[in-house]
Design a protein around this motif. Structure first.
Motif, mmCIF file in Angstrom:
data_model
loop_
_atom_site.group_PDB
_atom_site.id
_atom_site.type_symbol
_atom_site.label_atom_id
_atom_site.label_comp_id
_atom_site.label_asym_id
_atom_site.label_seq_id
_atom_site.Cartn_x
_atom_site.Cartn_y
_atom_site.Cartn_z
ATOM 1 N N SER A 93 0.818 -1.219 0.000
ATOM 2 C CA SER A 93 0.000 0.000 0.000
ATOM 3 C C SER A 93 0.845 1.259 0.000
ATOM 4 O O SER A 93 0.373 2.327 -0.398
ATOM 5 N N GLY A 94 2.093 1.165 0.493
ATOM 6 C CA GLY A 94 2.932 2.343 0.640
ATOM 7 C C GLY A 94 2.508 3.247 1.777
ATOM 8 O O GLY A 94 2.949 4.395 1.860
ATOM 9 N N ARG A 95 1.691 2.725 2.703
ATOM 10 C CA ARG A 95 1.163 3.511 3.807
ATOM 11 C C ARG A 95 1.585 2.926 5.148
ATOM 12 O O ARG A 95 2.102 1.810 5.211
ATOM 13 N N ALA A 96 1.333 3.703 6.212
ATOM 14 C CA ALA A 96 1.752 3.251 7.535
ATOM 15 C C ALA A 96 0.788 3.719 8.612
ATOM 16 O O ALA A 96 0.258 4.831 8.548
ATOM 17 N N LEU A 97 0.593 2.862 9.610
ATOM 18 C CA LEU A 97 -0.079 3.213 10.857
ATOM 19 C C LEU A 97 0.945 3.145 11.978
ATOM 20 O O LEU A 97 1.499 2.084 12.274
ATOM 21 N N ASP A 98 1.201 4.286 12.592
ATOM 22 C CA ASP A 98 2.091 4.406 13.733
ATOM 23 C C ASP A 98 1.223 4.709 14.948
ATOM 24 O O ASP A 98 0.512 5.718 14.972
ATOM 25 N N VAL A 99 1.237 3.825 15.939
ATOM 26 C CA VAL A 99 0.447 4.040 17.151
ATOM 27 C C VAL A 99 1.324 4.752 18.177
ATOM 28 O O VAL A 99 2.323 4.208 18.641
ATOM 29 N N ALA A 100 0.954 5.965 18.535
ATOM 30 C CA ALA A 100 1.744 6.778 19.452
ATOM 31 C C ALA A 100 1.382 6.433 20.898
ATOM 32 O O ALA A 100 0.227 6.580 21.314
ATOM 33 N N VAL A 101 2.388 5.963 21.649
ATOM 34 C CA VAL A 101 2.194 5.626 23.056
ATOM 35 C C VAL A 101 3.308 6.301 23.865
ATOM 36 O O VAL A 101 3.902 5.709 24.756
ATOM 37 N N ASP A 102 3.574 7.553 23.527
ATOM 38 C CA ASP A 102 4.656 8.304 24.154
ATOM 39 C C ASP A 102 4.144 9.385 25.096
ATOM 40 O O ASP A 102 4.891 10.257 25.527
ATOM 41 N N HIS A 103 2.871 9.315 25.459
ATOM 42 C CA HIS A 103 2.227 10.402 26.189
ATOM 43 C C HIS A 103 2.763 10.600 27.601
ATOM 44 O O HIS A 103 2.714 11.708 28.147
ATOM 45 N N GLY A 104 3.276 9.542 28.220
ATOM 46 C CA GLY A 104 3.785 9.669 29.581
ATOM 47 C C GLY A 104 4.987 10.581 29.702
ATOM 48 O O GLY A 104 5.315 11.045 30.801
ATOM 49 N N PHE A 105 5.632 10.875 28.567
ATOM 50 C CA PHE A 105 6.811 11.736 28.545
ATOM 51 C C PHE A 105 6.496 13.161 28.983
ATOM 52 O O PHE A 105 7.380 13.895 29.427
ATOM 53 N N PHE A 106 5.228 13.579 28.861
ATOM 54 C CA PHE A 106 4.888 14.988 28.992
ATOM 55 C C PHE A 106 4.388 15.388 30.375
ATOM 56 O O PHE A 106 4.057 16.557 30.606
ATOM 57 N N GLY A 107 4.314 14.437 31.298
ATOM 58 C CA GLY A 107 4.051 14.782 32.692
ATOM 59 C C GLY A 107 2.657 15.264 32.993
ATOM 60 O O GLY A 107 2.449 15.972 33.988
ATOM 61 N N GLU A 108 1.669 14.884 32.182
ATOM 62 C CA GLU A 108 0.285 15.282 32.417
ATOM 63 C C GLU A 108 -0.519 14.079 32.918
ATOM 64 O O GLU A 108 -0.556 13.044 32.244
ATOM 65 N N PRO A 109 -1.152 14.173 34.077
ATOM 66 C CA PRO A 109 -1.850 13.009 34.641
ATOM 67 C C PRO A 109 -2.886 12.389 33.704
ATOM 68 O O PRO A 109 -2.984 11.165 33.614
ATOM 69 N N SER A 110 -3.657 13.214 33.001
ATOM 70 C CA SER A 110 -4.714 12.676 32.144
ATOM 71 C C SER A 110 -4.169 11.868 30.975
ATOM 72 O O SER A 110 -4.871 11.033 30.404
ATOM 73 N N PHE A 111 -2.914 12.101 30.614
ATOM 74 C CA PHE A 111 -2.328 11.384 29.486
ATOM 75 C C PHE A 111 -2.076 9.914 29.793
ATOM 76 O O PHE A 111 -1.809 9.127 28.887
ATOM 77 N N LEU A 112 -2.123 9.530 31.071
ATOM 78 C CA LEU A 112 -1.846 8.144 31.442
ATOM 79 C C LEU A 112 -3.055 7.235 31.286
ATOM 80 O O LEU A 112 -2.916 6.011 31.379
ATOM 81 N N THR A 113 -4.216 7.811 31.011
ATOM 82 C CA THR A 113 -5.415 6.998 30.851
ATOM 83 C C THR A 113 -5.241 6.022 29.694
ATOM 84 O O THR A 113 -4.962 6.409 28.562
ATOM 85 N N GLY A 114 -5.375 4.750 29.993
ATOM 86 C CA GLY A 114 -5.242 3.720 28.978
ATOM 87 C C GLY A 114 -3.843 3.167 28.818
ATOM 88 O O GLY A 114 -3.655 2.142 28.157
ATOM 89 N N ILE A 115 -2.844 3.833 29.410
ATOM 90 C CA ILE A 115 -1.466 3.344 29.263
ATOM 91 C C ILE A 115 -0.789 3.163 30.619
ATOM 92 O O ILE A 115 0.435 3.193 30.720
ATOM 93 N N GLU A 116 -1.588 2.956 31.655
ATOM 94 C CA GLU A 116 -1.013 2.774 32.992
ATOM 95 C C GLU A 116 -0.080 1.556 33.024
ATOM 96 O O GLU A 116 0.994 1.608 33.612
ATOM 97 N N ASP A 117 -0.493 0.471 32.406
ATOM 98 C CA ASP A 117 0.288 -0.765 32.367
ATOM 99 C C ASP A 117 0.879 -0.904 30.963
ATOM 100 O O ASP A 117 0.255 -1.452 30.061
ATOM 101 N N MET A 118 2.082 -0.404 30.784
ATOM 102 C CA MET A 118 2.666 -0.373 29.448
ATOM 103 C C MET A 118 3.005 -1.752 28.908
ATOM 104 O O MET A 118 2.940 -1.984 27.697
ATOM 105 N N ASP A 119 3.357 -2.700 29.782
ATOM 106 C CA ASP A 119 3.618 -4.058 29.296
ATOM 107 C C ASP A 119 2.377 -4.620 28.605
ATOM 108 O O ASP A 119 2.473 -5.212 27.519
ATOM 109 N N ARG A 120 1.227 -4.407 29.229
ATOM 110 C CA ARG A 120 -0.018 -4.924 28.638
ATOM 111 C C ARG A 120 -0.362 -4.159 27.355
ATOM 112 O O ARG A 120 -0.817 -4.750 26.378
ATOM 113 N N VAL A 121 -0.157 -2.847 27.362
ATOM 114 C CA VAL A 121 -0.422 -2.057 26.156
ATOM 115 C C VAL A 121 0.394 -2.586 24.972
ATOM 116 O O VAL A 121 -0.130 -2.780 23.869
ATOM 117 N N ILE A 122 1.660 -2.838 25.205
ATOM 118 C CA ILE A 122 2.510 -3.335 24.126
ATOM 119 C C ILE A 122 2.073 -4.724 23.695
ATOM 120 O O ILE A 122 2.070 -5.048 22.496
#
Length: 281
Positions: A14-43
């Motif tokens: 297809s020449g296309r890509a889906l990149d799933v961004a899971v880098d939100h914890g880098f920015f120090g905002e509490p609300s950004f952790l929703t859904g990525i609390e357990d990163m092992d499971r997310v991956i």
């Protein structure tokens, strides 16, 4: 040399890509952790769903790259951290890149690195800091053959719209996307426009640099799938979605649905059938 790494990011058919961004914890905002609390499971969930890439910080990249086998998603590494998402904003704003980000990305076998180009109302100093980071990273990335993804991000006023709200004005987005190209982007991760039928204008100013469209804030499934199909029809080379996947009740299903739109040309209605599978969290 950069193209060799990009060959592992884009689907060869297809020449296309889906990149799933899971880098939100880098920015120090509490609300950004929703859904990525357990990163092992997310991956675990994302690897099983099979997107083309997962975007992680240097501190979390090992969770993906330590996994054996050749079929796991490629790694895109976030290189910079900023404090521009709070509401109210801090009295002092900053954006800083990791000094040896390129060297670490090479050691981690990443296919690309990502850096912000931020436009925040009344805070031109943050854009200046981003440009300084980009220029330094561009030099090192060229030496290492590492593709540089620049993320032009046109923010609304936080006091009006809250943190992380993008300004979908086409002209503002085009201007910042063009600056990203001028600064030497190998890839551009760009905002969606309020009117998706305008997106060919964003693609035009990017020239031959592939544009991957950001997901922005959470939207319903029908809107997300239709917007994805629309920007692809306008010439986008892929998507970089985060919260619309990781905060979804069925992240594996929405990933599969998006991959069908990207790589199989499925309609939004056809792709939505993937969401009938059992939700996995």
């Amino acid at each position: 040399m950069a193209q060799f790494r990009l060959n592992r990011l884009f689907n060869p058919l297809s020449g296309r890509a889906l990149d799933v961004a899971v880098d939100h914890g880098f920015f120090g905002e509490p609300s950004f952790l929703t859904g990525i609390e357990d990163m092992d499971r997310v991956i675990d969930v994302l690897v099983d769903a099979g997107p083309d890439a997962i975007q992680l910080t240097l501190g979390q990249a090992r969770l993906l790259q330590s996994r054996p086998g050749k079929q796991k998603p490629a790694l895109v590494v976030r290189t910079d951290v900023a404090n521009i998402y709070g509401n109210p904003l801090d009295s002092h704003l900053f954006s800083r890149h990791v000094p040896d980000a390129i060297e670490q990305a090479v050691r981690l076998d990443a296919v690309a690195v990502c850096v912000n180009l931020l436009h925040i109302p009344e805070h031109p100093e943050v854009r200046e800091q981003c440009i300084t980071s980009i220029l330094e990273l561009r030099s090192r990335a060229t030496d290492a053959g590492m593709p540089l993804m620049i993320e032009p991000l046109v923010m609304q006023d936080n006091s009006v719209a809250g943190g992380y709200m993008v300004d979908g004005d086409t002209d503002k987005i085009r201007t910042l996307v063009r600056q990203a190209r001028e600064l030497g982007a190998d890839l551009i991760k760009a905002d969606p426009t309020d009117d998706s039928s305008d997106y060919h204008r964003v693609i035009e100013v990017a020239g031959d640099v592939p544009v991957l469209v950001r997901g922005g804030g959470r939207v319903d499934d029908a809107t997300l799938l239709q917007r994805t199909a629309d920007v692809l029809a306008q010439g986008a080379s892929g998507i970089v979605y985060g919260r619309n996947i990781i905060q979804h009740p069925n992240p594996a299903g929405i990933t599969r649905a998006l991959m069908r739109v990207l790589h199989e040309g499925a309609t939004p209605a056809e792709a939505a059938l993937e969401l009938d599978t059992e939700a996995v969290r």
